[in-house]
Enzyme design. Structure first.
Site, mmCIF file in Angstrom:
data_model
loop_
_atom_site.group_PDB
_atom_site.id
_atom_site.type_symbol
_atom_site.label_atom_id
_atom_site.label_comp_id
_atom_site.label_asym_id
_atom_site.label_seq_id
_atom_site.Cartn_x
_atom_site.Cartn_y
_atom_site.Cartn_z
ATOM 1 N N GLY A 82 -4.434 2.639 -10.787
ATOM 2 C CA GLY A 82 -3.642 3.762 -11.287
ATOM 3 C C GLY A 82 -4.339 5.109 -11.299
ATOM 4 N N ALA A 121 -9.302 13.317 -2.196
ATOM 5 C CA ALA A 121 -8.242 14.036 -1.475
ATOM 6 C C ALA A 121 -6.857 13.542 -1.896
ATOM 7 C CB ALA A 121 -8.441 13.872 0.026
ATOM 8 N N ASN A 169 5.424 7.828 -0.717
ATOM 9 C CA ASN A 169 4.284 6.911 -0.832
ATOM 10 C C ASN A 169 3.012 7.677 -0.488
ATOM 11 O OD1 ASN A 169 2.851 4.356 -0.900
ATOM 12 N ND2 ASN A 169 2.840 4.400 1.343
ATOM 13 N N HIS A 182 -0.689 6.938 1.253
ATOM 14 C CA HIS A 182 -1.373 5.929 2.065
ATOM 15 C C HIS A 182 -2.759 6.450 2.427
ATOM 16 C CE1 HIS A 182 -1.804 2.573 4.801
ATOM 17 N NE2 HIS A 182 -2.282 3.431 5.693
ATOM 18 N N MET A 203 1.665 -2.346 -4.185
ATOM 19 C CA MET A 203 1.258 -3.191 -3.067
ATOM 20 C C MET A 203 2.276 -4.278 -2.729
ATOM 21 S SD MET A 203 -1.315 -1.400 -2.472
ATOM 22 C CE MET A 203 -2.437 -2.100 -1.277
ATOM 23 N N ARG A 204 3.556 -4.005 -2.974
ATOM 24 C CA ARG A 204 4.611 -4.941 -2.582
ATOM 25 C C ARG A 204 5.451 -4.308 -1.482
ATOM 26 N NH1 ARG A 204 4.448 -9.899 -3.809
ATOM 27 N NH2 ARG A 204 6.701 -10.064 -3.636
HETATM 28 C C1 GAR Z 1 -4.915 4.276 -3.147
HETATM 29 O O1 GAR Z 1 -6.020 4.513 -2.320
HETATM 30 C C2 GAR Z 1 -3.635 4.316 -2.346
HETATM 31 O O2 GAR Z 1 -3.646 5.275 -1.321
HETATM 32 C C3 GAR Z 1 -3.601 2.921 -1.794
HETATM 33 O O3 GAR Z 1 -4.031 2.100 -2.844
HETATM 34 C C4 GAR Z 1 -4.909 2.831 -3.668
HETATM 35 C C5 GAR Z 1 -4.398 2.757 -5.083
HETATM 36 O O4 GAR Z 1 -5.328 3.315 -5.958
HETATM 37 N N1 GAR Z 1 -2.287 2.567 -1.354
HETATM 38 C C6 GAR Z 1 -2.059 1.754 -0.337
HETATM 39 O O5 GAR Z 1 -2.935 1.224 0.298
HETATM 40 C C7 GAR Z 1 -0.597 1.521 -0.059
HETATM 41 N N2 GAR Z 1 -0.420 0.883 1.205
HETATM 42 P P1 GAR Z 1 -4.883 3.757 -7.401
HETATM 43 O O6 GAR Z 1 -4.206 2.549 -8.037
HETATM 44 O O7 GAR Z 1 -6.182 4.096 -8.088
HETATM 45 O O8 GAR Z 1 -3.964 4.931 -7.276
#
Ligand code: GAR
Length: 216
Positions: free
Chosen positions: A14, A175, A109, A111, A92-93
């Site tokens: 999060g 970033a 989203n 990424h 992540m679903r």
């Molecule tokens: C982040 O790096 C986000 O970009 C990635 O998961 C991480 C979540 O971190 N998302 C993906 O890979 C989606 N396909 P967070 O829970 O600390 O925000």
């Protein structure tokens, strides 16, 4: 002006949620987080949301017989909270086509790669393996195909010769925490329109900082 009502979907740590909390907690912010939903009861992000007094919901995907039933429960919770823009933040679903179409151009989203390169998982390891000189992150509208959709904001960071997956991920994450609030701000300010499959941002004609070379 009415604030754009956000629903944030998370699965884990999060930190991106935290950046949204930090940017949109002020009364005069152009957007507000109305609900935080996690599919994972153990997500650390739930505690971050609760600490900021935000409504949280756990909708554990393991309690549903199918993706469609899980998505229907998430959809109902978003509608209940009066959400106008769904923000996937480390969610992540995979979502069903029906859910994605229901929120078309109202769901974004983040990424951790410069899309369309490195869709999917393990983006940083794959970027290092490929020998690219820049990595980065992308905020984009969601389409049924994974990591597809009109691009709102991207940021590039250099890949250094001695990077490993963790050091690159940490640089990209800094970033990410700037890009996601920036993208939401643009939408909340009504500056984004979709033309074909491109997002056009009004008033974004400024030249970003000078061209970068890596190695310099
Ligand atoms: C982040 O790096 C986000 O970009 C990635 O998961 C991480 C979540 O971190 N998302 C993906 O890979 C989606 N396909 P967070 O829970 O600390 O925000």
């Amino acid at each position: 002006m009415a604030r754009l009502r956000l629903g944030v979907l998370i699965s884990g740590r999060g930190s991106n949620l935290q950046s949204l909390i930090d940017h949109f907690c002020m009364a005069d912010a152009p957007a507000e987080i109305c609900v935080v939903i996690s599919n994972n009861p153990g997500a650390a992000g739930l505690a971050r949301a609760a600490a900021s007094g935000l409504p949280t919901l756990t909708i554990d995907h393991r309690r549903f017989g199918s993706r469609a039933e899980f998505d229907a429960a998430v959809n109902a919770a978003l509608l209940d909270a009066g959400v106008e823009l769904v923000c996937l933040a480390g969610f992540m679903r995979l979502l069903t086509t029906e859910f994605v179409q229901a929120w078309r151009n109202r769901m974004i989203n983040i990424h951790p790669s410069l899309l369309p390169s490195f869709k999917g998982l393990h983006t940083h390891a794959r970027a290092i393996e490929a020998g690219v000189r820049f990595a980065g992150c992308t905020v984009h509208y969601v389409r049924p195909e994974m990591d597809e959709g009109p691009i709102l904001v991207q940021a590039a960071v250099p890949v250094l010769a001695d990077d490993d997956e963790d050091s690159l991920a940490a640089r990209v994450l800094v970033a990410e925490h700037r890009c996601y609030p920036a993208a939401i701000r643009m939408i909340a300010q009504g500056r984004v329109r979709i033309e074909g499959e491109r997002a056009v941002i009004a008033g974004s004609g400024e030249m970003p900082p000078a061209t970068q070379f890596n190695p310099a």
